[in-house]
Design a protein around this motif. Sequence first.
Motif, PDB file in Angstrom:
ATOM      1  N   MET A 134     -36.067  31.589  -5.342  1.00 33.25           N
ATOM      2  CA  MET A 134     -35.712  32.334  -6.288  1.00 33.25           C
ATOM      3  C   MET A 134     -34.350  32.901  -5.954  1.00 33.25           C
ATOM      4  O   MET A 134     -34.006  33.285  -4.734  1.00 33.25           O
ATOM      5  N   VAL A 135     -33.437  33.093  -6.865  1.00 37.97           N
ATOM      6  CA  VAL A 135     -32.395  33.717  -6.688  1.00 37.97           C
ATOM      7  C   VAL A 135     -32.202  34.998  -6.900  1.00 37.97           C
ATOM      8  O   VAL A 135     -32.817  35.750  -7.577  1.00 37.97           O
ATOM      9  N   LYS A 136     -31.859  35.891  -5.801  1.00 46.73           N
ATOM     10  CA  LYS A 136     -31.811  37.329  -5.956  1.00 46.73           C
ATOM     11  C   LYS A 136     -30.678  37.849  -7.068  1.00 46.73           C
ATOM     12  O   LYS A 136     -29.805  37.452  -7.153  1.00 46.73           O
ATOM     13  N   TYR A 137     -31.330  38.882  -7.571  1.00 51.12           N
ATOM     14  CA  TYR A 137     -30.645  39.555  -8.562  1.00 51.12           C
ATOM     15  C   TYR A 137     -29.932  40.964  -8.138  1.00 51.12           C
ATOM     16  O   TYR A 137     -30.701  41.783  -7.939  1.00 51.12           O
ATOM     17  N   ALA A 138     -28.544  40.818  -8.093  1.00 53.35           N
ATOM     18  CA  ALA A 138     -28.094  42.373  -7.745  1.00 53.35           C
ATOM     19  C   ALA A 138     -27.011  42.583  -8.677  1.00 53.35           C
ATOM     20  O   ALA A 138     -25.898  42.276  -8.452  1.00 53.35           O
ATOM     21  N   ALA A 139     -27.329  43.143  -9.615  1.00 58.92           N
ATOM     22  CA  ALA A 139     -26.408  43.587 -11.009  1.00 58.92           C
ATOM     23  C   ALA A 139     -25.577  44.566 -10.553  1.00 58.92           C
ATOM     24  O   ALA A 139     -26.175  45.554  -9.977  1.00 58.92           O
ATOM     25  N   SER A 140     -24.334  44.264 -10.672  1.00 62.26           N
ATOM     26  CA  SER A 140     -23.391  45.245 -10.756  1.00 62.26           C
ATOM     27  C   SER A 140     -22.225  45.002 -11.455  1.00 62.26           C
ATOM     28  O   SER A 140     -21.914  43.879 -11.911  1.00 62.26           O
ATOM     29  N   LEU A 141     -21.114  45.753 -11.630  1.00 63.06           N
ATOM     30  CA  LEU A 141     -20.012  45.350 -12.494  1.00 63.06           C
ATOM     31  C   LEU A 141     -19.250  44.392 -11.811  1.00 63.06           C
ATOM     32  O   LEU A 141     -18.821  43.356 -12.618  1.00 63.06           O
ATOM     33  N   ASP A 142     -19.421  44.495 -10.528  1.00 63.77           N
ATOM     34  CA  ASP A 142     -18.449  43.465  -9.717  1.00 63.77           C
ATOM     35  C   ASP A 142     -19.171  41.812 -10.043  1.00 63.77           C
ATOM     36  O   ASP A 142     -18.354  41.080 -10.379  1.00 63.77           O
ATOM     37  N   THR A 143     -20.520  41.735  -9.839  1.00 61.80           N
ATOM     38  CA  THR A 143     -21.071  40.587 -10.068  1.00 61.80           C
ATOM     39  C   THR A 143     -20.938  40.082 -11.528  1.00 61.80           C
ATOM     40  O   THR A 143     -20.665  39.092 -12.105  1.00 61.80           O
ATOM     41  N   THR A 144     -21.222  41.145 -12.355  1.00 60.87           N
ATOM     42  CA  THR A 144     -21.201  40.708 -13.974  1.00 60.87           C
ATOM     43  C   THR A 144     -19.890  40.417 -14.417  1.00 60.87           C
ATOM     44  O   THR A 144     -19.648  39.348 -15.029  1.00 60.87           O
ATOM     45  N   PHE A 145     -18.787  41.216 -14.211  1.00 62.10           N
ATOM     46  CA  PHE A 145     -17.411  40.568 -14.412  1.00 62.10           C
ATOM     47  C   PHE A 145     -17.176  39.503 -13.756  1.00 62.10           C
ATOM     48  O   PHE A 145     -16.415  38.562 -14.261  1.00 62.10           O
ATOM     49  N   GLY A 146     -17.272  39.262 -12.515  1.00 58.52           N
ATOM     50  CA  GLY A 146     -17.306  37.973 -11.744  1.00 58.52           C
ATOM     51  C   GLY A 146     -17.884  36.758 -12.396  1.00 58.52           C
ATOM     52  O   GLY A 146     -17.144  35.824 -12.612  1.00 58.52           O
ATOM     53  N   ALA A 147     -19.086  37.174 -12.854  1.00 60.92           N
ATOM     54  CA  ALA A 147     -19.797  35.963 -13.578  1.00 60.92           C
ATOM     55  C   ALA A 147     -19.198  35.343 -15.034  1.00 60.92           C
ATOM     56  O   ALA A 147     -19.213  34.245 -15.297  1.00 60.92           O
ATOM     57  N   LEU A 148     -18.483  36.589 -15.378  1.00 58.49           N
ATOM     58  CA  LEU A 148     -17.995  36.295 -16.699  1.00 58.49           C
ATOM     59  C   LEU A 148     -16.508  35.864 -16.663  1.00 58.49           C
ATOM     60  O   LEU A 148     -16.095  35.306 -17.727  1.00 58.49           O
ATOM     61  N   ALA A 149     -15.879  35.705 -15.540  1.00 55.34           N
ATOM     62  CA  ALA A 149     -14.475  35.229 -15.218  1.00 55.34           C
ATOM     63  C   ALA A 149     -14.318  33.635 -15.316  1.00 55.34           C
ATOM     64  O   ALA A 149     -13.476  33.162 -14.738  1.00 55.34           O
ATOM     65  N   ASP A 150     -15.242  32.948 -15.923  1.00 51.93           N
ATOM     66  CA  ASP A 150     -15.216  31.296 -15.926  1.00 51.93           C
ATOM     67  C   ASP A 150     -15.565  30.922 -17.289  1.00 51.93           C
ATOM     68  O   ASP A 150     -16.674  31.358 -17.891  1.00 51.93           O
ATOM     69  N   PRO A 151     -15.009  30.106 -17.931  1.00 54.18           N
ATOM     70  CA  PRO A 151     -15.146  29.605 -19.404  1.00 54.18           C
ATOM     71  C   PRO A 151     -16.503  28.808 -19.588  1.00 54.18           C
ATOM     72  O   PRO A 151     -17.248  28.823 -20.528  1.00 54.18           O
ATOM     73  N   THR A 152     -16.712  28.170 -18.268  1.00 55.72           N
ATOM     74  CA  THR A 152     -18.008  27.479 -18.319  1.00 55.72           C
ATOM     75  C   THR A 152     -19.292  28.216 -18.413  1.00 55.72           C
ATOM     76  O   THR A 152     -20.144  28.190 -19.268  1.00 55.72           O
ATOM     77  N   ARG A 153     -19.036  29.502 -17.622  1.00 55.39           N
ATOM     78  CA  ARG A 153     -20.314  30.376 -17.275  1.00 55.39           C
ATOM     79  C   ARG A 153     -20.382  31.130 -18.847  1.00 55.39           C
ATOM     80  O   ARG A 153     -21.487  31.391 -19.373  1.00 55.39           O
ATOM     81  N   ARG A 154     -19.270  31.450 -19.485  1.00 50.82           N
ATOM     82  CA  ARG A 154     -19.325  32.168 -20.793  1.00 50.82           C
ATOM     83  C   ARG A 154     -19.830  31.314 -21.948  1.00 50.82           C
ATOM     84  O   ARG A 154     -20.704  31.543 -22.509  1.00 50.82           O
TER      85      ARG A 154
END
Lengths: 128, 128
Positions: free
Chosen positions: B1-21
Amino acid sequence: MVKYAASLDTTFGALADPTRRAILATLMQGQASITELARPHRMSLPAVMKHLRVLQQAGLVSQKKTGRTRHCRLQHAQPLKEAEEWLSHYRVFWERQFDALERFLQEEETKEKTKWQHRNRNPKPHCN
Amino acid sequence: MVKYAASLDTTFGALADPTRRAILATLMQGQASITELARPHRMSLPAVMKHLRVLQQAGLVSQKKTGRTRHCRLQHAQPLKEAEEWLSHYRVFWERQFDALERFLQEEETKEKTKWQHRNRNPKPHCN
């Protein structure tokens, strides 16, 4: 001069760091020198300048030299606006999720009330 | 299971890629298998799975195994909502900037009109 290549990639990438978000928050109050920006972060000037370069590349911040001091200020609003617009498409998702949570809580409340009413109508006989 | 550590850092980091968006956009339509998510990107499955892990760590996507197929779906709305809320604080900045642009354009229009009226009131004498 740092080239400005606004895209959602560079905007979200620039925002994925707490120091860079804090710099933007400071600059929302008005322009500031690099020394002023560095002060609350207990960081070296080169480290702050590295963050500033990322913000400049995203088109969010600009620098201007006045005498021996470099002043920074918020530059383009467009990248932040585009990022907010992108996220707003997902509003339907979180509103749906919060609606589902609200429905669940209401159902739980109704169940509790029904149980309570049932108990009051049919009290357990006293054993004394 | 992947741990879920929500923060603005991880959210914005996750969104900084066109494939992920793009993956998030697909999952807005409903759940999808990893193969279905990989198809439009001409990517290997391991590459897509790497992106999915980033999205899972940000708490945005979850996976469920049904038989031999892994299905993904949008998970938590909260991180996206928090990112949108953070950006909305800067609305005053872009609204101020667009107001300034509008004022500038109106002033330019007024100047052009005044020039035009002045020319019409004082036409150049004909030379024939």
